[in-house]
Design an enzyme around this catalytic site. Structure first.
Site, short mmCIF file in Angstrom:
data_model
loop_
_atom_site.label_atom_id
_atom_site.label_comp_id
_atom_site.label_asym_id
_atom_site.label_seq_id
_atom_site.Cartn_x
_atom_site.Cartn_y
_atom_site.Cartn_z
N LYS A 111 49.46 35.40 30.13
CA LYS A 111 48.33 36.02 31.09
C LYS A 111 48.29 37.38 30.63
O LYS A 111 49.37 38.12 31.35
CB LYS A 111 48.43 35.86 32.40
CG LYS A 111 46.72 36.13 32.95
CD LYS A 111 47.64 36.03 34.38
CE LYS A 111 46.66 37.32 35.62
NZ LYS A 111 46.83 37.66 36.68
N ALA A 198 41.95 38.22 41.53
CA ALA A 198 41.76 39.07 41.43
C ALA A 198 40.31 39.05 42.84
O ALA A 198 40.01 38.79 42.66
CB ALA A 198 41.83 40.50 41.21
N GLY A 199 41.05 39.59 44.41
CA GLY A 199 39.81 40.30 44.91
C GLY A 199 39.42 39.18 46.01
O GLY A 199 39.02 39.43 46.87
N ASN A 220 46.89 34.82 45.08
CA ASN A 220 48.00 35.11 44.94
C ASN A 220 48.48 35.94 46.55
O ASN A 220 48.68 35.70 46.89
CB ASN A 220 48.98 36.03 43.53
CG ASN A 220 50.09 36.35 44.54
OD1 ASN A 220 50.85 35.82 44.84
ND2 ASN A 220 50.66 37.76 43.75
N SER A 221 47.46 37.74 46.68
CA SER A 221 47.90 37.89 47.10
C SER A 221 47.22 37.75 48.85
O SER A 221 47.40 37.20 49.68
CB SER A 221 46.77 39.48 47.27
OG SER A 221 47.52 39.94 45.89
#
Length: 273
Positions: A111, A198-199, A220-221
């Site tokens: 990645k 992301a986001g 992930n987050s």
């Protein structure tokens, strides 16, 4: 554990088949046990690992390599922390060796992240393209993290990247798909898998990306920082399955006016009384 997506509808990246279209990460979890349980309940088959953080034993990454069953989970090393193409290329090579240490001798996945701005964490398009060209020539299966730029996505595909990974919104922001219009253009034009990365903050946003036609999402987050990461991981897994099923089923066309769902013939009128 969530059942994985339909085995007749696999995700193919670099010639490798995955039955689950949710990719997850390994950072930001409150504990190794929380990460392990989240990966299990998400049903994901590929997780991304920050090579530099594993190499340096950064907080939350000690014991990471031993905590995951690499005979079942495909490692996606990433170049997080790299600010230019040269650094990313060096770390990608280390990532390939890390995968070999995990027993994945044929793993050339990387990645690619080139992020010079530590405040906004937005990827450098020029550095990403430069690194991608070099890594493809070295035999890597490159999954580049990019802004939702349709022209850059096309160029990365042309140089041989296995996917493109446009961001929905900045890393860790939980803002959702702020770039939905551009992501839709990328999906429309791409001939390689599009992975929205992301986001994403909640399962409905993961489902939205899949309903648009994205091939997969990486979350992930939103999982790791949830109040109950394993439960959120399961919810994300189910949302991705639902979104993919909805896309494959074909949505109702949008109309400018209402359309009755009940028949309009044979109605009882006042004269029939």
């Amino acid at each position: 554990m969530v059942s994985t997506s339909n085995g007749s509808d696999p995700l193919t990246i670099g010639g490798r088949l995955f039955s689950c279209r949710l990719l997850t990460g390994t950072g930001k979890y409150p504990s190794i046990n929380s990460m392990q349980s989240s990966i299990e309940r998400s049903a994901c088959e590929m997780v991304t690992v920050a090579v530099r953080r594993v190499q340096t034993g950064a907080a939350g990454h000690t014991g990471l390599m031993e905590a995951i069953d690499w005979s079942r989970i495909w490692m996606l090393p990433n170049t997080a922390g790299c600010t230019n193409a040269e650094e990313a290329i060096r770390v990608a090579r280390l990532g390939r060796e890390l995968a070999k240490l995990a027993g994945q001798e044929d793993n050339n996945f990387i990645k690619l992240e080139v992020i010079p701005d530590s405040r906004h964490l937005l990827p450098d398009p020029i550095g990403t393209l430069q690194a991608a060209e070099a890594l493809v020539k070295e035999g890597f299966t490159v999954l580049p993290y990019i802004n939702a730029d349709p022209l850059l996505a096309q160029r990365l595909e042309e140089v041989g990247c296995a996917t493109v990974m446009p961001l929905g919104s900045p890393i860790g922001s939980g803002q959702g798909l702020n770039n939905a219009a551009n992501i839709a253009l990328i999906i429309e034009n791409a001939t390689v898998p599009v992975v929205v990365d992301a986001g994403i903050g909640v399962p409905s946003e993961a489902a939205q990306a899949m309903e648009m036609g994205a091939d997969a999402v990486l979350v992930n987050s939103a999982i790791a920082l949830a109040g109950d990461p394993p439960s959120m991981a399961e919810a994300m897994g189910k949302a991705v399955i639902a979104g993919r099923m909805a896309y494959s089923s074909g949505r109702l066309p949008r109309r400018g006016q209402a359309s009755a769902s009940s028949p309009t013939t044979g109605l009882i009128s006042g004269k029939d009384k």
